[in-house]
Motif scaffolding. Structure first.
Motif, short mmCIF file in Angstrom:
data_model
loop_
_atom_site.label_atom_id
_atom_site.label_comp_id
_atom_site.label_asym_id
_atom_site.label_seq_id
_atom_site.Cartn_x
_atom_site.Cartn_y
_atom_site.Cartn_z
N UNK A 1 2.91 -10.87 7.39
CA UNK A 1 2.16 -9.64 7.56
C UNK A 1 3.06 -8.55 8.14
N UNK A 2 2.76 -7.32 7.76
CA UNK A 2 3.36 -6.18 8.43
C UNK A 2 2.81 -6.11 9.84
N UNK A 3 3.62 -5.62 10.76
CA UNK A 3 3.17 -5.52 12.15
C UNK A 3 1.91 -4.67 12.28
N UNK A 4 1.80 -3.67 11.43
CA UNK A 4 0.68 -2.73 11.54
C UNK A 4 -0.67 -3.36 11.18
N UNK A 5 -0.65 -4.50 10.49
CA UNK A 5 -1.92 -5.12 10.09
C UNK A 5 -2.11 -6.51 10.70
N UNK A 6 -1.10 -6.99 11.39
CA UNK A 6 -1.18 -8.34 11.96
C UNK A 6 -2.36 -8.44 12.92
N UNK A 7 -3.14 -9.50 12.75
CA UNK A 7 -4.31 -9.69 13.60
C UNK A 7 -5.57 -9.03 13.06
N UNK A 8 -5.43 -8.15 12.06
CA UNK A 8 -6.61 -7.49 11.48
C UNK A 8 -6.81 -7.91 10.02
N UNK A 9 -5.72 -8.15 9.30
CA UNK A 9 -5.79 -8.49 7.88
C UNK A 9 -5.46 -9.97 7.70
N UNK A 10 -6.09 -10.57 6.70
CA UNK A 10 -5.81 -11.96 6.36
C UNK A 10 -5.65 -12.09 4.85
N UNK A 11 -4.52 -12.66 4.44
CA UNK A 11 -4.29 -12.91 3.02
C UNK A 11 -4.63 -14.36 2.71
N UNK B 1 0.83 -1.20 0.00
CA UNK B 1 0.00 0.00 0.00
C UNK B 1 0.87 1.25 0.00
N UNK B 2 0.29 2.30 -0.53
CA UNK B 2 0.99 3.58 -0.56
C UNK B 2 0.01 4.69 -0.23
N UNK B 3 0.28 5.36 0.88
CA UNK B 3 -0.52 6.50 1.27
C UNK B 3 0.07 7.77 0.65
N UNK B 4 -0.74 8.79 0.57
CA UNK B 4 -0.30 10.05 -0.02
C UNK B 4 0.91 10.58 0.75
N UNK B 5 1.97 10.89 0.03
CA UNK B 5 3.14 11.46 0.65
C UNK B 5 4.05 10.45 1.34
N UNK B 6 3.75 9.17 1.20
CA UNK B 6 4.56 8.14 1.86
C UNK B 6 5.09 7.14 0.85
N UNK B 7 6.10 6.40 1.29
CA UNK B 7 6.67 5.34 0.45
C UNK B 7 5.70 4.16 0.39
N UNK B 8 5.83 3.38 -0.68
CA UNK B 8 5.07 2.15 -0.74
C UNK B 8 5.56 1.20 0.33
N UNK B 9 4.63 0.53 1.03
CA UNK B 9 5.03 -0.36 2.10
C UNK B 9 4.39 -1.73 1.95
N UNK B 10 5.10 -2.71 2.46
CA UNK B 10 4.63 -4.09 2.44
C UNK B 10 3.45 -4.24 3.39
N UNK B 11 2.45 -5.01 2.96
CA UNK B 11 1.30 -5.32 3.82
C UNK B 11 1.28 -6.81 4.16
N UNK B 12 1.32 -7.65 3.12
CA UNK B 12 1.18 -9.08 3.36
C UNK B 12 1.65 -9.86 2.14
N UNK B 13 2.01 -11.12 2.36
CA UNK B 13 2.44 -11.99 1.27
C UNK B 13 1.99 -13.42 1.54
N UNK B 14 1.91 -14.19 0.47
CA UNK B 14 1.48 -15.59 0.59
C UNK B 14 2.25 -16.44 -0.41
N UNK B 15 2.63 -17.63 0.03
CA UNK B 15 3.37 -18.54 -0.84
C UNK B 15 2.45 -19.13 -1.91
N UNK B 16 3.07 -19.85 -2.85
CA UNK B 16 2.29 -20.37 -3.97
C UNK B 16 1.18 -21.31 -3.52
N UNK B 17 1.43 -22.06 -2.46
CA UNK B 17 0.45 -23.03 -1.98
C UNK B 17 -0.54 -22.42 -1.00
#
Length: 122
Positions: free
Chosen positions: A60-70, A38-54
């Protein structure tokens, strides 16, 4: 060539939920590690979450851990980001990324989507 198309963004109130989708076409989906950034206005693009092929490994980024699910549905060539308990700090353009048989990184991914806007009102 791989095409990534995000959808599901929008304007919601704080505390609400959204589910983003990223539909992938053009290559064998299971060859790719998938991620969300994700990229907010005026900020660098930042990692949110990733998932392996399977789907067996996620990160997860610490800022979304427990709230977001990939998650990913390899039969539908789609990766999802379920976002719960959203707050105004989550406001950003969210991008889907794919990397061929390697871990997702912030800068070395092979393909990017065009982004979908997520706006959280307080």
């Amino acid at each position: 060539q791989v095409q990534l198309v995000e959808s599901g963004g929008g304007l919601v109130q704080a505390g609400a939920s959204l589910r983003l989708s990223c539909a992938v076409s053009g290559r064998t989906f299971t060859d790719y590690t998938m991620g969300w950034f994700r990229q907010a206005v005026g900020k660098e693009r930042e990692f949110v979450s990733a998932i392996s092929w399977s789907g067996g490994r996620t990160a997860y980024a610490d800022s979304v851990k427990g709230r977001f699910t990939i998650s990913r549905d390899n039969a539908k060539n789609t990766v999802y980001l379920q976002m719960n308990r959203l707050n105004p700090e989550d406001t950003a353009v969210y991008y889907c990324a794919a990397r061929f048989r390697m871990p997702i990184t912030t800068t070395k991914n092979d393909y990017w989507g065009q982004g979908t806007q997520v706006t959280i009102s307080s």
